[in-house]
Each structure stands twice: as structure tokens, then as C-alpha cells.
Motif scaffolding. Sequence first.
Motif, PDB file in Angstrom:
ATOM      1  N   ASP A  69      43.015  64.564  55.975  1.00  0.00           N
ATOM      2  CA  ASP A  69      43.101  63.105  56.042  1.00  0.00           C
ATOM      3  C   ASP A  69      41.947  62.455  55.285  1.00  0.00           C
ATOM      4  OD1 ASP A  69      45.374  63.323  57.533  1.00  0.00           O
ATOM      5  OD2 ASP A  69      44.498  62.628  59.420  1.00  0.00           O
ATOM      6  N   ASP A  70      40.783  63.078  55.346  1.00  0.00           N
ATOM      7  CA  ASP A  70      39.617  62.535  54.643  1.00  0.00           C
ATOM      8  C   ASP A  70      39.842  62.540  53.133  1.00  0.00           C
ATOM      9  OD1 ASP A  70      36.978  61.463  54.558  1.00  0.00           O
ATOM     10  OD2 ASP A  70      36.186  63.447  54.092  1.00  0.00           O
ATOM     11  N   LEU A  71      40.396  63.645  52.619  1.00  0.00           N
ATOM     12  CA  LEU A  71      40.696  63.727  51.187  1.00  0.00           C
ATOM     13  C   LEU A  71      41.674  62.632  50.772  1.00  0.00           C
ATOM     14  CD1 LEU A  71      41.239  67.580  50.829  1.00  0.00           C
ATOM     15  CD2 LEU A  71      39.363  66.297  49.826  1.00  0.00           C
ATOM     16  N   LEU A  72      42.732  62.462  51.558  1.00  0.00           N
ATOM     17  CA  LEU A  72      43.726  61.449  51.223  1.00  0.00           C
ATOM     18  C   LEU A  72      43.124  60.056  51.226  1.00  0.00           C
ATOM     19  CD1 LEU A  72      46.886  62.713  53.178  1.00  0.00           C
ATOM     20  CD2 LEU A  72      46.320  63.049  50.766  1.00  0.00           C
ATOM     21  N   ALA A  73      42.297  59.787  52.218  1.00  0.00           N
ATOM     22  CA  ALA A  73      41.685  58.461  52.308  1.00  0.00           C
ATOM     23  C   ALA A  73      40.770  58.197  51.116  1.00  0.00           C
ATOM     24  CB  ALA A  73      40.907  58.330  53.610  1.00  0.00           C
ATOM     25  N   ARG A  74      39.969  59.180  50.737  1.00  0.00           N
ATOM     26  CA  ARG A  74      39.043  58.998  49.623  1.00  0.00           C
ATOM     27  C   ARG A  74      39.781  58.859  48.288  1.00  0.00           C
ATOM     28  NH1 ARG A  74      33.485  60.727  51.073  1.00  0.00           N
ATOM     29  NH2 ARG A  74      33.498  61.418  53.241  1.00  0.00           N
ATOM     30  N   ALA A  75      41.008  59.376  48.241  1.00  0.00           N
ATOM     31  CA  ALA A  75      41.821  59.258  47.035  1.00  0.00           C
ATOM     32  C   ALA A  75      42.674  57.995  47.031  1.00  0.00           C
ATOM     33  CB  ALA A  75      42.717  60.482  46.890  1.00  0.00           C
ATOM     34  N   GLY A  76      42.506  57.148  48.032  1.00  0.00           N
ATOM     35  CA  GLY A  76      43.239  55.893  48.083  1.00  0.00           C
ATOM     36  C   GLY A  76      44.660  56.021  48.569  1.00  0.00           C
ATOM     37  N   THR A  77      44.915  57.007  49.435  1.00  0.00           N
ATOM     38  CA  THR A  77      46.237  57.198  50.022  1.00  0.00           C
ATOM     39  C   THR A  77      46.093  57.289  51.531  1.00  0.00           C
ATOM     40  OG1 THR A  77      46.172  59.624  49.968  1.00  0.00           O
ATOM     41  CG2 THR A  77      46.943  58.503  47.980  1.00  0.00           C
ATOM     42  N   THR A  78      47.216  57.431  52.208  1.00  0.00           N
ATOM     43  CA  THR A  78      47.210  57.637  53.647  1.00  0.00           C
ATOM     44  C   THR A  78      48.275  58.665  53.992  1.00  0.00           C
ATOM     45  OG1 THR A  78      47.271  56.521  55.810  1.00  0.00           O
ATOM     46  CG2 THR A  78      48.855  55.783  54.133  1.00  0.00           C
ATOM     47  N   GLY A  79      48.180  59.261  55.169  1.00  0.00           N
ATOM     48  CA  GLY A  79      49.090  60.335  55.532  1.00  0.00           C
ATOM     49  C   GLY A  79      50.502  59.863  55.819  1.00  0.00           C
ATOM     50  N   SER A  80      51.491  60.630  55.344  1.00  0.00           N
ATOM     51  CA  SER A  80      52.895  60.279  55.544  1.00  0.00           C
ATOM     52  C   SER A  80      53.316  60.344  57.004  1.00  0.00           C
ATOM     53  CB  SER A  80      53.793  61.217  54.727  1.00  0.00           C
ATOM     54  OG  SER A  80      53.588  61.040  53.347  1.00  0.00           O
ATOM     55  N   LEU A  81      52.642  61.167  57.793  1.00  0.00           N
ATOM     56  CA  LEU A  81      53.027  61.347  59.190  1.00  0.00           C
ATOM     57  C   LEU A  81      52.109  60.614  60.150  1.00  0.00           C
ATOM     58  CD1 LEU A  81      53.930  65.143  59.005  1.00  0.00           C
ATOM     59  CD2 LEU A  81      55.510  63.223  59.203  1.00  0.00           C
ATOM     60  N   GLY A 121      40.780  48.676  47.450  1.00  0.00           N
ATOM     61  CA  GLY A 121      41.567  47.448  47.444  1.00  0.00           C
ATOM     62  C   GLY A 121      42.986  47.608  46.952  1.00  0.00           C
ATOM     63  N   LEU A 122      43.361  48.778  46.456  1.00  0.00           N
ATOM     64  CA  LEU A 122      44.721  49.008  45.985  1.00  0.00           C
ATOM     65  C   LEU A 122      45.631  49.398  47.156  1.00  0.00           C
ATOM     66  CD1 LEU A 122      44.001  51.091  42.739  1.00  0.00           C
ATOM     67  CD2 LEU A 122      44.299  48.607  42.965  1.00  0.00           C
ATOM     68  N   ASP A 123      46.927  49.214  46.970  1.00  0.00           N
ATOM     69  CA  ASP A 123      47.874  49.676  47.978  1.00  0.00           C
ATOM     70  C   ASP A 123      47.708  51.180  48.170  1.00  0.00           C
ATOM     71  OD1 ASP A 123      48.885  47.143  48.263  1.00  0.00           O
ATOM     72  OD2 ASP A 123      50.572  47.469  46.878  1.00  0.00           O
ATOM     73  N   LYS A 124      47.979  51.646  49.403  1.00  0.00           N
ATOM     74  CA  LYS A 124      47.776  53.055  49.732  1.00  0.00           C
ATOM     75  C   LYS A 124      49.116  53.761  49.865  1.00  0.00           C
ATOM     76  CE  LYS A 124      43.489  52.133  52.278  1.00  0.00           C
ATOM     77  NZ  LYS A 124      42.592  52.785  51.320  1.00  0.00           N
ATOM     78  N   PRO A 125      49.520  54.510  48.846  1.00  0.00           N
ATOM     79  CA  PRO A 125      50.761  55.280  48.956  1.00  0.00           C
ATOM     80  C   PRO A 125      50.667  56.299  50.088  1.00  0.00           C
ATOM     81  CG  PRO A 125      49.954  55.230  46.691  1.00  0.00           C
ATOM     82  CD  PRO A 125      48.857  54.696  47.543  1.00  0.00           C
ATOM     83  N   LYS A 126      51.829  56.647  50.630  1.00  0.00           N
ATOM     84  CA  LYS A 126      51.899  57.662  51.676  1.00  0.00           C
ATOM     85  C   LYS A 126      51.976  59.043  51.031  1.00  0.00           C
ATOM     86  CE  LYS A 126      52.485  55.004  55.455  1.00  0.00           C
ATOM     87  NZ  LYS A 126      51.734  55.127  56.725  1.00  0.00           N
ATOM     88  N   ALA A 127      51.078  59.927  51.425  1.00  0.00           N
ATOM     89  CA  ALA A 127      51.025  61.261  50.826  1.00  0.00           C
ATOM     90  C   ALA A 127      51.204  62.340  51.893  1.00  0.00           C
ATOM     91  CB  ALA A 127      49.695  61.463  50.096  1.00  0.00           C
ATOM     92  N   LEU A 128      51.845  63.425  51.495  1.00  0.00           N
ATOM     93  CA  LEU A 128      52.091  64.557  52.393  1.00  0.00           C
ATOM     94  C   LEU A 128      51.551  65.816  51.744  1.00  0.00           C
ATOM     95  CD1 LEU A 128      53.587  65.444  55.055  1.00  0.00           C
ATOM     96  CD2 LEU A 128      55.497  66.058  53.561  1.00  0.00           C
ATOM     97  N   ILE A 129      50.698  66.559  52.478  1.00  0.00           N
ATOM     98  CA  ILE A 129      50.115  67.806  51.978  1.00  0.00           C
ATOM     99  C   ILE A 129      50.911  68.988  52.535  1.00  0.00           C
ATOM    100  CG2 ILE A 129      48.051  69.251  51.867  1.00  0.00           C
ATOM    101  CD1 ILE A 129      46.360  66.759  52.274  1.00  0.00           C
ATOM    102  N   VAL A 130      51.491  69.793  51.655  1.00  0.00           N
ATOM    103  CA  VAL A 130      52.279  70.948  52.091  1.00  0.00           C
ATOM    104  C   VAL A 130      51.841  72.195  51.320  1.00  0.00           C
ATOM    105  CG1 VAL A 130      54.271  69.524  52.687  1.00  0.00           C
ATOM    106  CG2 VAL A 130      54.146  70.574  50.429  1.00  0.00           C
ATOM    107  N   VAL A 131      52.008  73.353  51.972  1.00  0.00           N
ATOM    108  CA  VAL A 131      51.674  74.640  51.353  1.00  0.00           C
ATOM    109  C   VAL A 131      52.888  75.559  51.492  1.00  0.00           C
ATOM    110  CG1 VAL A 131      49.972  76.482  51.200  1.00  0.00           C
ATOM    111  CG2 VAL A 131      49.319  74.284  52.171  1.00  0.00           C
TER     112      VAL A 131
END
Length: 346
Positions: A246-258, A215-225
Motif C-alpha cells: 500500500d505504501d508503494l502504491l500511495a507514493r506512486a500516486g495510486t490507491t489499492g483496488s480492494l 494533487g493528481l487523481d489516484k487510479p486504482k491499482a492491484l498488485i498480483v503475482v
Amino acid sequence: MAGVLAGCSAAPAPTAEVEGDAQAGGSTAYPLTVDNCGYEQTFTEKPSRVVLLNSMSVAEVETLILLGLEDTILANAQNYGISDHPDMVEKIDALPTGDVEMAGLFEIPAEQLFALKPDLVIATASGGFDPSMGQASREELAELGINTLVSPANCAMGKENPTDAEIVALEDATVESSFEFVTLVGDVFDKQAEAEALVTDRRARIDAVSAAVEGLDKPKALIVVPSMSMMMPSGMPAVFLGGIFDDLLARAGTTGSLDGIGLDLRSSLNINPEHLSSADVDLLVIVGFMRDEDLDAEAAKLFEEYPEWDAAKTNNYVSVSDGVYVGPTNAEAIEKIAEAAHPDAF
């Protein structure tokens, strides 16, 4: 990295076919036959001389360690020197390496693998058994009575003619794909109760995070190596999209930046500076891949290059490592990402 581009939505990989007495939480009655990536493997007893191929992964060796199977490892070629699990680096460093010399290759050469005389060889992906790269094939090993296993989510990776189901398993990998490999190892090594306990614990930790951020807002996250820039045609840091990422980001309450610009797992190698400069990045997830990397410095470098990111303006980043790939440490990475994205929720 074999396994680097594993995944793409939220469907778990298909369960490996197992014949024999391998009931969840019970004990294994041998012989046990496993259909693994189209190769039938029959185990007449618990393996006791295991070689773990490098595959630029640590998922497989970590699974054996977390199931208490260190004493079965004859030679381990998997080691980042970094982990999201607090005790993992020390435990991996303590394992025997078999004194193999990879001679500049990423994998154990066939001759040295044969000389070790293992009873089981485990690879992250089918490409770990590619004879064109000087490695032993699964057929050659079978002729010597040596069983082989590949993480079921990665059967299609490096396989000449993968099935449609194997391609889907690769592109649609999630954290459930990680649990599938844990269960498979538990069956093969008569560690079913331990495997079930490990999966139950990790699933509960992940579910607790997801509940906390629901239910919280979903910040945009970018995974880089950053250390995988050599994989990118542009020389940019590798950017991970789709599947388990994408699954990790979703379960952590975020969404992909791209998200929403037509890029996915298959096109991630084509990401260019323009894509990144136009991306909404509230949180940078920076992935370590090698011992002694200065991830703080790498984050600062990216923020200097892309000052338009909100993450750059707030210096908002989190460092993770092995937990972003198919493997047993996804819970640790999800917890770190969620805490960085939603500090008030924890």
C-alpha cells in the motif's frame, strides 16, 4: 516467500539497537553489538565469509551488492533471475553459490551451512533459522561463533513468540523498513557512508515521484503475482495488500483496488474471484518472481478473466519484480508504477 506478507501501513519498523561506534556516515569501531530480533550479536570485525539464505528473497543480497560488499559473500542462495534494477541480475548471477544442494527444500540444510564455515548468516525472516525444517537455528550457529542477522521488518515472520513491536514492524512495513536494513548492514560492515548515500539517493528518487503526482487523481491499482498461485487456497494469483505494498502504491500516486472492503494483510489469502471481479482496477501491477516469466501473457490472461476491469479495457498494466518487497529497489518499482499510472506527469 519469506517477506511476501511483510507490511501493513505507513509506520517504519523500530530501529535496531546498536551498541558501539556506529555513527551515521562515519566508521564502525569494533566490537559492535547489535540487538537483532531479540538476539544479541557482537561483531569483533567486519564479516568476510557471509552466507545469504534463500528465504525466497533477493533483498539481502541486493543490499550487499549495492553497498559494494560482493567480496564478502561466501555463498548466495538468493536469485530470482529478474529485477527492477537494470544491472542486478548479472551481478547476482556472478556471485558464488557455495555449491549447496537444497534437496527440494527452500533453504540451505543445516549440515551444509555448517560445512561452509561462515562468520555471518543472513536471512530475510526468522523462519530462515527454523530447525524443524532442517535448517540451522540461531542458537546452534551462535554456539559455533557464527553471527546471524534478520531484516528487522521481518523478525516476527516465522518466529515462535514474536514481541508486539515485532508484529507491528511486520504489519506496518514501508519503504523506510527497507532503508533500516540498509543502515544496519552499513553499520555491521563498516559501510556507513555508503549506506547513508544509498538511502539518501533512493529516498530522493521516491520523493521526486511523489512530488510529480501530488494533487493528481489516484487510479486504482492491484498488485498480483501469477507465479505464486500455489500459495493461494483457490489457486488464483497471489494478491498483495497492506504494508509496504500500500505504501508503494500511495507514493506512486495510486490507491489499492480492494481498499474499503475489509481485506488486509492478514486476510489476503482469502481473496476469491468475486472480490476481484467486483474490484475497481485501473492499473494492473503484475509482479515477476521467476526467470523467463512471460508477464505480458499473464496480464492478458487476467484481463481475459476479468474483462470488467477498466485496466482490461485499456490494456493498462505494468511489470515489476523485486521492488515491491522490503529491499533496496523500491524506488525502481515506484517509478515504474507512477509512470504507468500518470504517464503525462513524467
